[in-house]
Design an enzyme around this catalytic site. Sequence first.
Site: not given
Ligand code: NAD
Length: 429
Positions: A151, A234, A407
């Site tokens: 996200i 997340g 191609h």
């Molecule tokens: N295109 C897609 O498929 C799509 C699009 C949007 C969301 N989603 C799904 O929705 C879910 C949520 O997405 P998201 O991006 O919120 O979660 P994510 O788990 O992909 O990313 C969260 C990020 O936040 C970081 N983080 C956590 N706590 C932190 C802190 N205290 N300080 C700094 N960094 C920190 C983590 O290390 C991680 O990289 C995911 O499972 C994702 O796959 C998928």
Amino acid sequence: MTAAIIEKDKLGGTCLHRGCVPTKALLHSAEVADVAREGATYGINSSVESIDIVAVNAFREKLVAGKHKGLQGLIKANGITVFEGEGRLASPNTVQVGADTIVGKNVVLASGSYSRSLPGLEIGGRVITSEHALELQEIPKKVIVLGGGVIGVEFASVWRSFGAEVTIVEGLPHLVPNEEESVSKQLERAFRKRGIDYKLGVRFQGVTQDDSSVTVTLEDGTTLTADYLLVAVGRGPATAGLGYEEAGIEMDRGFVLTTERLATNVPGVYAVGDIVPGLQLAHRGYQQGIFVAEEIAGLNPVVVADVNIPKVTYCDPEIASVGLTEAKAAEQYGAENISSYEYNLAGNAKSSILGTAGTVKAVRLNDGPVLGVHMIGARVGELVGEAQLIVNWEAYPEDVAPFVHGHPTQNETIGEAMLKLAGKPLHAI
Ligand SMILES: NC(=O)c1ccc[n+]([C@@H]2O[C@H](COP(=O)([O-])OP(=O)(O)OC[C@H]3O[C@@H](n4cnc5c(N)ncnc54)[C@H](O)[C@@H]3O)[C@@H](O)[C@H]2O)c1
């Protein structure tokens, strides 16, 4: 079978109304802005005069409304009863919705997820989640994105294309840390080039806000100020208060525990989607839904492991992958038993026409199947279909190498990787 759906909001859930579909519409508006900005490269005199966020939102809303209407029509035409309201599992085979008591031979829990935050980080005002970010009636001038996951990088990409100054804060050492490391590094380079700033390996400490700005403090002492802070750390399972525990369902930190065949510990009750630990992806949820329907019908469907589910992240440049990363493959099979090849899109004519940089990397078990494919570059999400067939069919590079790719297409890059891994490099040394 007779089926009923209980829905408290709108059919289509997060994916259609607050997630996949509207965000991709927004990303497409962002791409159009970039194309207009880069027109001169292609001999087109164009520029971006301004971004009309009201019209951007209208495009997105109309698109979602159309898909919602289509979905409602499908549900109706297929004879599925919809109960509007919040359901509560009253017993293993009974769901209470307001005054209605619905009894089913089987119950499938599919209550989804919500944007979670961090302890002490309250959402509100200028501290927003992706749902609020979608609805913004303005383009922020400056924005901080907390979390460099899926996200985080998608919204960072949109806002940068719309002209905002963006800083991403990621606690782990790389952006999109779950992807192949070389993909993360290329994204970081591409974002740097696009003027997207990021701070890696540093965690959030605190935030203050007033009417016009938000100030974030990081654990290394850095302070950042912006119009908004997007919290993208997340998503948590939306299972509280729905009677799951009371019905005796085994849970872990809010997630519903299931067998590999998606059965909970309570007979007749299944769970699918984001409430089941693992990848939180709409298409995983769809597949699990089909699986459970077939399981209940006694058709003995095949389990699809999370690792073989394709992932696409729609930032610019796009990222797509399926299967094991090289590091995971080495961990599982031993580094000496795997090989990999990373084909550079610079060698592909269509990629050059699209003006994209990136790579397609494939990992194989020596004398064995392709274990993973990891890609970055414009529109690589459209290539993951072939990659997931290769990985799910456990094809050997030798099986795929003779297949012909159109191609000029970017699909040829998968062919190039397979040829090389089969010991028959074509446009490679
Ligand atoms: N295109 C897609 O498929 C799509 C699009 C949007 C969301 N989603 C799904 O929705 C879910 C949520 O997405 P998201 O991006 O919120 O979660 P994510 O788990 O992909 O990313 C969260 C990020 O936040 C970081 N983080 C956590 N706590 C932190 C802190 N205290 N300080 C700094 N960094 C920190 C983590 O290390 C991680 O990289 C995911 O499972 C994702 O796959 C998928």
